[in-house]
Scaffold this active site. Structure first.
Site, PDB file in Angstrom:
ATOM      1  N   HIS A  64       2.276  -5.336  -9.865  1.00  0.00           N
ATOM      2  CA  HIS A  64       2.893  -6.620 -10.219  1.00  0.00           C
ATOM      3  C   HIS A  64       3.667  -6.443 -11.525  1.00  0.00           C
ATOM      4  CE1 HIS A  64       3.456 -10.900 -10.579  1.00  0.00           C
ATOM      5  NE2 HIS A  64       3.050 -10.806 -11.829  1.00  0.00           N
TER       6      HIS A  64
ATOM      7  N   ASP B 209      -2.510 -12.235  -7.833  1.00  0.00           N
ATOM      8  CA  ASP B 209      -2.382 -11.341  -8.994  1.00  0.00           C
ATOM      9  C   ASP B 209      -3.589 -11.450  -9.916  1.00  0.00           C
ATOM     10  OD1 ASP B 209       0.191 -10.559  -8.061  1.00  0.00           O
ATOM     11  OD2 ASP B 209       1.053 -12.346  -8.963  1.00  0.00           O
TER      12      ASP B 209
ATOM     13  N   GLY C  39      11.597  -1.005  -1.271  1.00  0.00           N
ATOM     14  CA  GLY C  39      10.725   0.136  -0.997  1.00  0.00           C
ATOM     15  C   GLY C  39      10.894   1.310  -1.943  1.00  0.00           C
ATOM     16  N   THR C  40      11.285   1.048  -3.205  1.00  0.00           N
ATOM     17  CA  THR C  40      11.376   2.182  -4.143  1.00  0.00           C
ATOM     18  C   THR C  40       9.978   2.698  -4.499  1.00  0.00           C
ATOM     19  OG1 THR C  40      11.702   0.623  -5.950  1.00  0.00           O
ATOM     20  CG2 THR C  40      13.633   1.717  -5.143  1.00  0.00           C
ATOM     21  N   ASN C  41       9.017   1.801  -4.607  1.00  0.00           N
ATOM     22  CA  ASN C  41       7.637   2.257  -4.837  1.00  0.00           C
ATOM     23  C   ASN C  41       7.123   3.018  -3.620  1.00  0.00           C
ATOM     24  OD1 ASN C  41       6.319   1.306  -7.513  1.00  0.00           O
ATOM     25  ND2 ASN C  41       7.580  -0.429  -6.862  1.00  0.00           N
TER      26      ASN C  41
ATOM     27  N   ASN D 156      -2.400  -3.574  -5.677  1.00  0.00           N
ATOM     28  CA  ASN D 156      -1.063  -4.182  -5.770  1.00  0.00           C
ATOM     29  C   ASN D 156      -0.420  -3.742  -7.077  1.00  0.00           C
ATOM     30  OD1 ASN D 156       1.103  -6.015  -5.176  1.00  0.00           O
ATOM     31  ND2 ASN D 156       0.208  -7.494  -6.601  1.00  0.00           N
TER      32      ASN D 156
ATOM     33  N   MET E 184       5.777  -9.507  -0.572  1.00  0.00           N
ATOM     34  CA  MET E 184       5.992 -10.778  -1.258  1.00  0.00           C
ATOM     35  C   MET E 184       5.386 -11.974  -0.525  1.00  0.00           C
ATOM     36  SD  MET E 184       7.291  -9.588  -3.920  1.00  0.00           S
ATOM     37  CE  MET E 184       7.906 -10.968  -4.873  1.00  0.00           C
ATOM     38  N   LYS E 185       4.316 -11.731   0.208  1.00  0.00           N
ATOM     39  CA  LYS E 185       3.624 -12.814   0.903  1.00  0.00           C
ATOM     40  C   LYS E 185       2.159 -12.782   0.465  1.00  0.00           C
ATOM     41  CE  LYS E 185       3.141 -14.736   5.523  1.00  0.00           C
ATOM     42  NZ  LYS E 185       1.716 -15.037   5.385  1.00  0.00           N
ATOM     43  N   ILE E 186       1.629 -13.959   0.190  1.00  0.00           N
ATOM     44  CA  ILE E 186       0.242 -14.015  -0.283  1.00  0.00           C
ATOM     45  C   ILE E 186      -0.702 -13.753   0.883  1.00  0.00           C
ATOM     46  CG2 ILE E 186      -1.527 -15.548  -1.248  1.00  0.00           C
ATOM     47  CD1 ILE E 186       0.838 -16.903  -2.800  1.00  0.00           C
ATOM     48  N   LEU E 187      -1.632 -12.829   0.686  1.00  0.00           N
ATOM     49  CA  LEU E 187      -2.590 -12.493   1.743  1.00  0.00           C
ATOM     50  C   LEU E 187      -3.731 -13.508   1.743  1.00  0.00           C
ATOM     51  CD1 LEU E 187      -2.513  -8.666   1.182  1.00  0.00           C
ATOM     52  CD2 LEU E 187      -1.925  -9.790   3.335  1.00  0.00           C
TER      53      LEU E 187
ATOM     54  N   SER F  45       1.606  -3.961 -13.911  1.00  0.00           N
ATOM     55  CA  SER F  45       0.159  -3.772 -13.775  1.00  0.00           C
ATOM     56  C   SER F  45      -0.186  -3.357 -12.353  1.00  0.00           C
ATOM     57  CB  SER F  45      -0.579  -5.094 -14.041  1.00  0.00           C
ATOM     58  OG  SER F  45      -0.225  -5.663 -15.273  1.00  0.00           O
TER      59      SER F  45
HETATM   60  C1  GAR Z   1       8.222  -4.090  -7.650  1.00  0.00           C
HETATM   61  O1  GAR Z   1       8.855  -4.131  -8.894  1.00  0.00           O
HETATM   62  C2  GAR Z   1       6.882  -4.783  -7.702  1.00  0.00           C
HETATM   63  O2  GAR Z   1       6.302  -4.760  -8.966  1.00  0.00           O
HETATM   64  C3  GAR Z   1       7.237  -6.194  -7.311  1.00  0.00           C
HETATM   65  O3  GAR Z   1       8.246  -6.069  -6.350  1.00  0.00           O
HETATM   66  C4  GAR Z   1       8.991  -4.912  -6.631  1.00  0.00           C
HETATM   67  C5  GAR Z   1       9.186  -4.173  -5.335  1.00  0.00           C
HETATM   68  O4  GAR Z   1      10.134  -3.178  -5.475  1.00  0.00           O
HETATM   69  N1  GAR Z   1       6.104  -6.880  -6.798  1.00  0.00           N
HETATM   70  C6  GAR Z   1       5.874  -8.172  -6.964  1.00  0.00           C
HETATM   71  O5  GAR Z   1       6.632  -8.909  -7.564  1.00  0.00           O
HETATM   72  C7  GAR Z   1       4.589  -8.674  -6.342  1.00  0.00           C
HETATM   73  N2  GAR Z   1       4.207  -9.930  -6.905  1.00  0.00           N
HETATM   74  P1  GAR Z   1      10.318  -2.055  -4.370  1.00  0.00           P
HETATM   75  O6  GAR Z   1      10.368  -2.747  -3.007  1.00  0.00           O
HETATM   76  O7  GAR Z   1      11.601  -1.403  -4.706  1.00  0.00           O
HETATM   77  O8  GAR Z   1       9.145  -1.108  -4.483  1.00  0.00           O
END
Ligand code: GAR
Length: 210
Positions: free
Chosen positions: A109, A145, A12-14, A107, A90-93, A136
Site C-alpha cells: 500500500h 489496509d 502490474g509493475t510489482n 498487500n 483495487m477491490k476490497i476483499l 508499506s
Molecule cells: C502500487 O503502487 C501499489 O502500492 C498500489 O497500486 C500500485 C499498483 O501498481 N496499491 C494500492 O493502492 C492498494 N491500496 P502496479 O500495478 O504497477 O504494481
C-alpha cells in the site's frame, strides 16, 4: 517449490518484479497464476508473456462480493497456493476471504501505514504538507489496509513536487521491498500470529522491520 498467486487490477509493475525475481532464482517460488478483476489490466499481458496462467473474475458475473471472493478462493485452493500477493488489486476483499486465507495474504500500500489507508494517498500526503511519504507491505485482515505491517520504505517529498514525482520514487521502493518480503515468507521466516507479524521468531514493531 512454493506457489504464489498474484492479484492485480492494473499495470502490474510489482507483478513484473515478482515474476523477474522468480525467474532469476532470487525467489525459490513460482507465480502459479495471476488473477485480475479487470479484463484489460496490462499486468495480464505481462503474465501471458511470461507463460503464467491468468484468470479474470469480474464483479458483474456474481451475485455479490462474497460470491465472487468465494470463487476466487476456490480457484486459489485448487492451485494449492502457499501465498496470495495483492499487487495493485483495487477491490476490497470480503472478510470471509481474508479469514479463509489468514496469514497467507500480503498487500503493498503506497503510504506509511497507519497513515493514509484507502485511496489517493499521494494527494492526501501532499495536501497535509508531509515532508515524507512511502510504502508499506502488510498482512491482510478484514480491515482495509489494517493488517500487521511487515516492512516500510520511506521517501522524501521535496518542495514543489507533484503526485507523479512522489509516485515514481515510491514505486522504485516497492519493486525493491515487495520481493524481499515475499522471500522472507517463502523461506518460512515470516508469520502472522494473533494478528502480529513475526520475522525469525521476533515480533515486528508497529512500523514493521526496522
Ligand atoms: C502500487 O503502487 C501499489 O502500492 C498500489 O497500486 C500500485 C499498483 O501498481 N496499491 C494500492 O493502492 C492498494 N491500496 P502496479 O500495478 O504497477 O504494481
Amino acid at each position: 517449490m512454493k506457489k504464489i498467486v498474484v492479484l492485480i487490477s492494473g499495470q502490474g509493475t510489482n507483478l513484473q518484479a515478482i515474476m523477474d525475481a522468480c525467474a532469476r532464482g532470487v525467489l525459490n517460488a513460482r507465480v502459479a497464476a495471476v488473477i485480475s478483476n479487470k479484463a484489460d489490466a496490462f499486468g495480464l499481458q505481462r503474465a501471458r508473456q511470461a507463460g503464467i496462467p491468468t484468470q479474470v473474475f469480474v464483479r458483474s458475473d456474481y451475485a455479490g462480493n462474497a460470491a465472487m471472493d468465494l470463487a476466487i478462493g476456490d480457484y486459489i485452493d485448487a492451485i494449492g497456493a502457499d501465498l496470495i500477493v495483492l499487487a495493485g488489486y483495487m477491490k476490497i476483499l470480503s472478510a470471509q476471504f481474508t479469514r479463509r486465507f489468514q496469514g497467507q495474504i500480503i498487500n503493498i500500500h503506497p503510504s506509511l501505514l497507519p497513515k493514509y489507508p484507502g485511496l489517493n494517498t499521494y494527494r492526501q500526503a501532499l495536501e497535509a504538507g508531509e515532508r515524507e511519504h512511502g510504502t508499506s507491505v502488510h498482512f491482510v485482515n478484514e480491515e482495509v489496509d489494517g493488517g500487521a505491517v511487515i516492512l516500510q520504505a520511506k521517501v522524501p517529498i521535496f518542495a514543489g513536487e507533484g503526485i507523479a514525482d512522489i509516485e515514481q520514487r515510491v514505486k522504485e521502493q516497492e519493486l525493491r521491498i515487495y520481493p524481499l518480503v515475499i522471500k522472507w515468507f517463502i523461506e518460512g521466516r515470516l508469520q502472522l500470529k494473533q494478528g502480529e507479524a513475526y520475522l525469525d521468531g521476533q515480533k515486528l514493531p508497529p512500523q514493521g522491520y526496522a
